[in-house]
Design a protein around this motif. Sequence first.
Motif, PDB file in Angstrom:
ATOM      1  N   ASN A   1       0.829  -1.209   0.000  1.00  0.00           N
ATOM      2  CA  ASN A   1       0.000   0.000   0.000  1.00  0.00           C
ATOM      3  C   ASN A   1       0.860   1.255   0.000  1.00  0.00           C
ATOM      4  OD1 ASN A   1      -2.179  -1.617   0.055  1.00  0.00           O
ATOM      5  ND2 ASN A   1      -2.512  -1.468   2.272  1.00  0.00           N
ATOM      6  N   ASN A   2       2.069   1.073   0.471  1.00  0.00           N
ATOM      7  CA  ASN A   2       2.993   2.202   0.573  1.00  0.00           C
ATOM      8  C   ASN A   2       3.869   2.337  -0.669  1.00  0.00           C
ATOM      9  OD1 ASN A   2       3.553   4.259   2.240  1.00  0.00           O
ATOM     10  ND2 ASN A   2       5.131   3.169   3.430  1.00  0.00           N
ATOM     11  N   GLY A   3       3.589   1.537  -1.673  1.00  0.00           N
ATOM     12  CA  GLY A   3       4.372   1.584  -2.917  1.00  0.00           C
ATOM     13  C   GLY A   3       5.723   0.896  -2.805  1.00  0.00           C
ATOM     14  N   GLN A   4       5.869  -0.036  -1.826  1.00  0.00           N
ATOM     15  CA  GLN A   4       7.170  -0.720  -1.663  1.00  0.00           C
ATOM     16  C   GLN A   4       7.023  -2.194  -2.047  1.00  0.00           C
ATOM     17  OE1 GLN A   4       6.980   0.816   2.358  1.00  0.00           O
ATOM     18  NE2 GLN A   4       9.150   1.334   2.223  1.00  0.00           N
ATOM     19  N   ALA A   5       6.507  -2.407  -3.266  1.00  0.00           N
ATOM     20  CA  ALA A   5       6.186  -3.768  -3.704  1.00  0.00           C
ATOM     21  C   ALA A   5       7.411  -4.676  -3.731  1.00  0.00           C
ATOM     22  CB  ALA A   5       5.540  -3.707  -5.087  1.00  0.00           C
ATOM     23  N   LYS A   6       8.573  -4.116  -4.119  1.00  0.00           N
ATOM     24  CA  LYS A   6       9.768  -4.969  -4.217  1.00  0.00           C
ATOM     25  C   LYS A   6      10.151  -5.525  -2.854  1.00  0.00           C
ATOM     26  CE  LYS A   6      12.127  -3.332  -8.306  1.00  0.00           C
ATOM     27  NZ  LYS A   6      13.180  -2.477  -8.826  1.00  0.00           N
ATOM     28  N   LEU A   7       9.986  -4.691  -1.831  1.00  0.00           N
ATOM     29  CA  LEU A   7      10.306  -5.165  -0.472  1.00  0.00           C
ATOM     30  C   LEU A   7       9.268  -6.194  -0.029  1.00  0.00           C
ATOM     31  CD1 LEU A   7      11.315  -1.829   1.320  1.00  0.00           C
ATOM     32  CD2 LEU A   7      12.823  -3.596   0.401  1.00  0.00           C
ATOM     33  N   ALA A   8       8.009  -5.930  -0.351  1.00  0.00           N
ATOM     34  CA  ALA A   8       6.955  -6.866   0.047  1.00  0.00           C
ATOM     35  C   ALA A   8       7.175  -8.227  -0.615  1.00  0.00           C
ATOM     36  CB  ALA A   8       5.596  -6.297  -0.352  1.00  0.00           C
ATOM     37  N   ASP A   9       7.646  -8.215  -1.861  1.00  0.00           N
ATOM     38  CA  ASP A   9       7.887  -9.476  -2.573  1.00  0.00           C
ATOM     39  C   ASP A   9       8.965 -10.332  -1.920  1.00  0.00           C
ATOM     40  OD1 ASP A   9       5.978  -8.798  -4.341  1.00  0.00           O
ATOM     41  OD2 ASP A   9       7.352  -8.143  -5.948  1.00  0.00           O
TER      42      ASP A   9
END
Length: 614
Positions: free
Chosen positions: A462-470
């Motif tokens: 939700n915070n635009g940190q998709a790479k970290l979430a992945d």
Amino acid sequence: MRIKFQPSGVRGDVPAGQTLLEAATALGVEIESVCGGRGTCGKCRVIASGELSGLTDMERRQLSEAERAAGYRLACQASILGDVSVVVPEESRISRVSILSAGVERRVDLEPWVSRRVVSIPKPTLAEPSADLVRLEAVWAKQWPEPLKPTLRALQQLPLAVRAAEGLVTLLCADDEVVRIEPGQGPPRLLGLALDIGTTTVVGYLLDLETGRQLAVSSLLNPQTRYGDDVVSRIEFSQHEGGLATLQREIVAAINHIIEETVALATAAGEGGISADAILAMTVVGNTTMQHLFLGISPAALAQSPYVPAMTAAQCLRAHELGINIYPDAHVWTLPNIAGWVGADTVGVLLATGIYQDQEIGLAIDIGTNGEMALGSQERLITCSTAAGPAFEGAHLSCGMRAADGAIDAVHMNEDVHWHSIGGAPPRGICGSGLVDLVAEMLRVGVINTAGFMGDGEALRNNGQAKLADRLRQIGRQRAFELVSESQGAGGRPVLVTQRDVRELQLAKGAIRAGIEILIKELGIGREDVRRVYLAGAFGNYIRPQSALAIGLIPHFPNAEIIPVGNAAGSGAKMALLSRSCREQAMALIHSVEYLELSARADFQQEFAEAMLF
Ligand code: FES
């Protein structure tokens, strides 16, 4: 039974029933064994074929199904039943650990306690046929008030020396003892060795005692690590039959290796007159357990409450009593220990930082498996020790390792993760300073919360940190963060930091922080009163102070300067070698420095629980 190790090609015969790790040790094949063979660290993975005992529960726990199918075993668990062949993969080999040898140097006036005294002994005559020693005593008494005290070896040297150069002899003295008598002006150099015996590494410094100059430095991994990585497992091993003798033999062999190497290095650098026989003095620092093991004294009582050492006072021995290959009558001083878990290494740190002479308040922290701390000034100085656990040394973590080639030692995050590995090698794991950096960054970007919990990644997305979430994974019942992918990791293995690893770090930092808070309370000061924070040891040197502050390992001291002091324990050993006053100050410190036993403090658990939070 025949055993063959690859890729080294080492082969040999070993008795049936030995474990692969025991066979490897006997044949000089080095395999990581962080837990000392208890089957809990999983670092001794090898690929073995041949007649071996069945899988143990420990192996089922540590090895994945795919690894078991590929023939992986834990070397400490698999016993040899017939001929076997073993491949030691790269990640299980002991690699060169980066050893920190440099430390802060405080100016000391050269005041050696080893000296050369040149005298001219008159010839005997028929009218006055007095003995060589009597004539020497008469000459001596005219110049020095203390009594002449030669060792037996020096007495044996006297008659030849006195006749070789027309009565001109050189007496080499260590404190008030004449340890050597040589004809003429004596040897070209008087040398000394300062030694820091760490639980993980051993460092030796060769010094010229007449100029104070450092001629060479040499270091190696403490060979006792193959019997256990931390102090507690060494103490346990020392209680097995022959264990204490083995550990002492190992450390003495390592010291003799360091001596040979420093002599060779100094000679290769063009220094003249260098030989092991010219080393007449040695100082030794180490934690209390290392000091006990070096002297062959059982450290068993250190592992049980009330954690009492056999001795705390400095000891002066002769090199030949310990099997150290320098001049046999050389004096070997072990600096004093303050308590069971605050040893001579801390005394070395105090000497090197000068905190005990300072008018302003300083805090010195040496972090390893244990965190030793000292807070105060010349007025009052208090020390304590906390069992930080092995997280800061990279042990007992799923992907933890020592600060060796391939260890991730620094991490930075923005929209993705960036890391640095020691030696630029493909990452094999993460060391203590890397873990502190990683957790500080995970906290900053929101991968973990202040309680240390890893989220499911939704907030990151939700915070635009998709790479970290992945990078978040679910492994069994716990979450993990993938720092290095399979394709980037050494041997095709990813580097993951699990929820449990974060918990280990919280326990470690909580223990250190609680110790600091209790010292502050005990001294009755505020954080603003602290002017200097000295971070000693390899971990303290490589850790980024802002990361240590971010995870709350050390509190924010608004008026303090944070000073990494490197191997300050080793610097203290050098100071005690070059200066009699420094050595005496070290000996006096054990009477003036207070020791606080944290386990006896009612407020420790409360402080610890609070300090666990980020
Ligand atoms: Fe074998 Fe630790 S699991 S040495």
